[in-house]
Design a protein around this motif. Sequence first.
Motif, PDB file in Angstrom:
ATOM      1  N   UNK A 194       0.839  -1.093  -0.018  1.00 58.74           N
ATOM      2  CA  UNK A 194       0.075   0.020   0.077  1.00 58.74           C
ATOM      3  C   UNK A 194       0.803   1.206   0.113  1.00 58.74           C
ATOM      4  N   UNK A 195       0.405   2.172  -0.522  1.00 55.68           N
ATOM      5  CA  UNK A 195       1.042   3.634  -0.696  1.00 55.68           C
ATOM      6  C   UNK A 195       0.735   4.499   0.972  1.00 55.68           C
ATOM      7  N   UNK A 226      -0.795   1.030  10.933  1.00 52.08           N
ATOM      8  CA  UNK A 226      -1.597   0.033  11.570  1.00 52.08           C
ATOM      9  C   UNK A 226      -1.490  -1.060  10.697  1.00 52.08           C
ATOM     10  N   UNK A 227      -1.658  -1.289   9.383  1.00 50.99           N
ATOM     11  CA  UNK A 227      -1.798  -2.493   8.508  1.00 50.99           C
ATOM     12  C   UNK A 227      -0.539  -3.049   8.407  1.00 50.99           C
ATOM     13  N   UNK A 228       0.528  -2.476   8.263  1.00 49.68           N
ATOM     14  CA  UNK A 228       1.986  -3.161   8.167  1.00 49.68           C
ATOM     15  C   UNK A 228       2.284  -3.851   9.647  1.00 49.68           C
ATOM     16  N   UNK A 229       1.975  -3.299  10.430  1.00 48.83           N
ATOM     17  CA  UNK A 229       2.484  -3.647  11.918  1.00 48.83           C
ATOM     18  C   UNK A 229       1.457  -4.757  12.344  1.00 48.83           C
ATOM     19  N   UNK A 235       3.846  -4.690   3.151  1.00 47.43           N
ATOM     20  CA  UNK A 235       4.633  -3.618   2.776  1.00 47.43           C
ATOM     21  C   UNK A 235       3.966  -2.008   2.341  1.00 47.43           C
ATOM     22  N   UNK A 236       4.783  -1.011   2.530  1.00 51.03           N
ATOM     23  CA  UNK A 236       4.051   0.055   2.400  1.00 51.03           C
ATOM     24  C   UNK A 236       5.303   1.120   1.659  1.00 51.03           C
ATOM     25  N   UNK A 237       4.878   1.828   0.594  1.00 45.23           N
ATOM     26  CA  UNK A 237       5.898   2.605  -0.171  1.00 45.23           C
ATOM     27  C   UNK A 237       5.595   3.992  -0.138  1.00 45.23           C
ATOM     28  N   UNK A 238       6.306   5.185  -0.625  1.00 49.36           N
ATOM     29  CA  UNK A 238       5.887   6.483  -0.762  1.00 49.36           C
ATOM     30  C   UNK A 238       5.363   6.714  -2.003  1.00 49.36           C
ATOM     31  N   UNK A 307      13.109  -8.388   1.051  1.00 49.04           N
ATOM     32  CA  UNK A 307      12.390  -8.651   2.286  1.00 49.04           C
ATOM     33  C   UNK A 307      10.936  -8.513   2.134  1.00 49.04           C
ATOM     34  N   UNK A 308      10.204  -9.142   3.105  1.00 44.94           N
ATOM     35  CA  UNK A 308       8.762  -9.145   3.106  1.00 44.94           C
ATOM     36  C   UNK A 308       8.166  -9.205   4.443  1.00 44.94           C
TER      37      UNK A 308
END
Length: 519
Positions: A194-195, A226-229, A235-238, A307-308
């Motif tokens: 997700x961004x 919230x969602x990655x933890x 993963x989240x990106x810019x 890494x995932x």
Amino acid sequence: MSWEDEIDELRRRETLARAMGGADKVKRQHDGGRLTVRERIDALVDGGSFHEVGALAGRASYDGAGDLAAFVPANCIFGRATVDGRPIVVCGDDFTVRGGSADATIKEKAIMAEQMAHEFRLPIVRIIEGSGGGGSVKTIETTGRANLPGRVGGTQGYWYATVNLGHVPVVALGLGSVAGLGAARLAASHYSVMTKTTSAMFVAGPPVVERIGQKLSKDELGGWEVQTRSGAVDHAVDSEGEAFACARRFLSYLPASVYATPPIVACDDDLVRRDEWLLGAVPKDRRRVYNMRQIVEALVDRGSLFEMGRMFGRSIITGLARIDGRSVAVMAGDPYHYAGAWTADACAKIVRFVDLAQTFHLPVVHLVDCPGFLIGIEAERSATIRAGVRAMAAISQTSVPWCSVIVRNVFGVAGAIHQPAGRLSLRYAWPSGYWGSLPLEGGIEAAYRAEIDAAPDPQQKLAEIEERLNRLRSPFRSAETFWVEEIIDPRDTRKLLCEFVRLAEPLLAPGPSRFTMRP
């Protein structure tokens, strides 16, 4: 006589479809910092490779003469394309048409995308925004009836979304606010992104949640942290461009389906490279931490670690990598988090990861540093032992080749499953290896309480016992009885792992796994 008039009509309808929700809705999408679905597909796939299916599907109205008066395309766009020359299926939500909701959905399009991936054995990338074709309260008014979840095309769509996890790589990109069915489609994947600033994911959005007394912003309820933890998203990106790059790279490690084996790429890294710093990578003081990621990077082909799930289950590092150009699944204990102890979250992460390796025929390399399961009241409240035995079962159910390298700690029940039970796997130990039923710290006081209390100097007696036991715990004594097969110079590890992947290669038999992966 020719069909030129019909071809003109075809081109006209295609032009209307490419206009999506109209110029004002496209502008609104851009003003929100988001690309349109067609721009996203173009940015993801190889240039000029997208072959759209079902472009003419939508809602049309006609004048009194029966001629087309207006056309609103379906808010799902899908087709075939290539990524790095390899064919895939790509399916994207068009948020410019009714926010991706059910009112503008032709369910058969999304179902056919999943079906095409399944039948042609192709990876599928879902680009998700909105409810992903899910419901809207307005649907009751537009259809004149309430929808019973799962009826008609719903069950078929759910079936493909489930079965594809055991057959083809599934990537999901959440590139806006994703709720309901869209959130389920994002989570039902092998890899999700997700961004950070333009996306959020939730079962139900803030207006619905406020009805139960929780007033939260989109970020507070379902933002990337919230969602990655929580482990719901990997993963989240810019930026969206980074999300597309992650999708392409993830797919590069995997076969097109379970009916093939992972691709082999040319390796320009020295197969017998010996990094001198590895000799002192693990401190002799067991209370000091060290950087396991640097060790992983030194052992795999340079720059190949992908890494995932870095923000979830952080005491275990998981990722794809290459060794001698061959794809591998890497697990490694991270002493920076609970000293590498397995938490309930870490166990859930391990289950999902080894299932991925099993599904797509990836040999596993496990760099072991595990002092056992996390202990304490929070560990008990999170049912760590139940999560732990699920991880143990998942590891032992794998049949892919496995190589474990004991870097430091191996203790307790969690330590016992550092390799699959009941079958051969390769195992090496560094001289820094330290193992047993439980760590000495804390255990000595319990086992030798009477002797310590009777001593003139209890602290000196405790130190004497600890020194005596540590001498007995030398990895070399374990090697004498073949409890550990090989103790190696850490600098030789890469060479041995290169040998392992070559030994593993002929054992990677194409075909479905004995069990289907679950998200």
